[in-house]
Design an enzyme around this catalytic site. Structure first.
Site, mmCIF file in Angstrom:
data_model
loop_
_atom_site.group_PDB
_atom_site.id
_atom_site.type_symbol
_atom_site.label_atom_id
_atom_site.label_comp_id
_atom_site.label_asym_id
_atom_site.label_seq_id
_atom_site.Cartn_x
_atom_site.Cartn_y
_atom_site.Cartn_z
ATOM 1 N N CYS A 129 -53.241 24.630 28.865
ATOM 2 C CA CYS A 129 -52.603 24.864 27.571
ATOM 3 C C CYS A 129 -53.076 26.186 27.000
ATOM 4 O O CYS A 129 -54.269 26.509 27.059
ATOM 5 C CB CYS A 129 -52.941 23.720 26.611
ATOM 6 S SG CYS A 129 -52.154 23.877 24.979
ATOM 7 N N HIS A 171 -45.311 18.168 28.105
ATOM 8 C CA HIS A 171 -46.440 18.860 27.487
ATOM 9 C C HIS A 171 -46.048 19.391 26.108
ATOM 10 O O HIS A 171 -46.787 19.206 25.127
ATOM 11 C CB HIS A 171 -46.875 20.011 28.398
ATOM 12 C CG HIS A 171 -47.976 20.862 27.848
ATOM 13 N ND1 HIS A 171 -49.260 20.842 28.350
ATOM 14 C CD2 HIS A 171 -47.988 21.779 26.836
ATOM 15 C CE1 HIS A 171 -50.012 21.704 27.669
ATOM 16 N NE2 HIS A 171 -49.262 22.290 26.752
ATOM 17 N N GLU A 172 -44.878 20.033 26.027
ATOM 18 C CA GLU A 172 -44.454 20.601 24.747
ATOM 19 C C GLU A 172 -44.083 19.509 23.741
ATOM 20 O O GLU A 172 -44.316 19.669 22.538
ATOM 21 C CB GLU A 172 -43.285 21.565 24.960
ATOM 22 C CG GLU A 172 -43.569 22.722 25.914
ATOM 23 C CD GLU A 172 -44.800 23.536 25.544
ATOM 24 O OE1 GLU A 172 -45.168 23.580 24.349
ATOM 25 O OE2 GLU A 172 -45.410 24.113 26.462
ATOM 26 N N HIS A 175 -47.118 18.529 21.929
ATOM 27 C CA HIS A 175 -47.457 19.453 20.844
ATOM 28 C C HIS A 175 -46.717 19.093 19.561
ATOM 29 O O HIS A 175 -47.294 19.125 18.462
ATOM 30 C CB HIS A 175 -47.099 20.892 21.234
ATOM 31 C CG HIS A 175 -48.157 21.596 22.014
ATOM 32 N ND1 HIS A 175 -49.433 21.802 21.532
ATOM 33 C CD2 HIS A 175 -48.124 22.176 23.252
ATOM 34 C CE1 HIS A 175 -50.142 22.470 22.425
ATOM 35 N NE2 HIS A 175 -49.382 22.692 23.490
#
Length: 238
Positions: A129, A171-172, A175
């Site tokens: 990241c 992954h995003e 976030h």
């Protein structure tokens, strides 16, 4: 370092001329550009990264300055994706690289993305990241996901993602929900970047020498990661 443009040619020219810290219309409060990549190394920035982002409900062309800014920050850091919260903008927007669209592998924009369905099957994924510069971790991601989102032209996209593109999308999404990949793995088990690159080289060599398929190679890499977690250093690879 690849440079892409994300702006549809149909967008108003006036919007293309707006300075990076301005917006084309009135929803200014929804977007705050910090100008710098946030990392968890700083307590105040870590608190921002833990924010759950809110839907973006204004006109899509108003995102142009933010998207351009995110793209520059991502390229400077040599990343494959970036979420708006990583530049201090708590809206549900991210960029992600499409490894499933060779040879260009373009960067695309996801606005108000949703994961509609996730496979029960998972796989081990090396995760890093831009906001966690200290290391890399081996975590579990869903094998496939069915998603929908709007692009920068305001069109709804519905598709199923897998592989590296699916991992980046997941992954995003984390976030946007205030999570880093380290919520799955303690810091003590992070692999320093230099050690990760060495391990990746050895894994590729081993899999090539033994003619392992993708699944077999992934299973073997998971075993190496388990050994690292248990011993702090991987066993000899070959």
């Amino acid at each position: 370092m690849r440079e892409e443009t994300l702006l549809p040619s149909t967008l108003p020219k006036a919007c293309l001329l707006v300075m990076i810290l301005r917006l084309c219309a009135s929803d200014v409060m929804a977007i705050e550009l910090a100008g710098q990549l946030l990392t968890r190394d700083h307590p105040d920035e870590a608190q921002i990264l833990a924010t759950v982002s809110q839907p973006f409900n204004a006109e899509h062309h108003e995102l142009i300055p933010l998207v351009e800014h995110m793209q520059r920050v991502m390229h400077q850091a040599n990343g494959d994706g970036i979420a708006a919260i990583q530049v201090n903008s708590a809206v549900r927007v991210f960029l992600f690289r499409r490894y499933d669209k060779p040879p260009v592998e373009p960067i695309e924009v996801a606005i108000n993305p949703e994961v509609l369905e996730s496979s029960t099957q998972t796989h081990g994924s090396w995760d890093a990241c831009l906001s966690v510069p200290t290391g890399v971790g081996r975590i579990q991601r869903h094998e496939t996901i069915r998603v929908r989102y709007r692009n920068l032209a305001g069109e709804w996209i519905n598709e199923t993602l897998s592989g590296m593109t699916g991992d980046i999308f997941q992954h995003e999404m984390d976030h946007l929900n205030g999570l880093l990949f380290t919520h799955q793995i303690p810091d003590a088990q992070l692999l320093p970047l230099s050690a990760f690159f060495d391990l990746q080289d050895d894994i590729e060599i081993y899999c090539d020498q033994h003619q392992l398929g993708t699944q077999q190679c992934g299973e073997w890499a998971d075993q190496q990661w388990f050994d690292y977690q248990r011993q702090s250093t991987p066993q000899a690879l070959y």
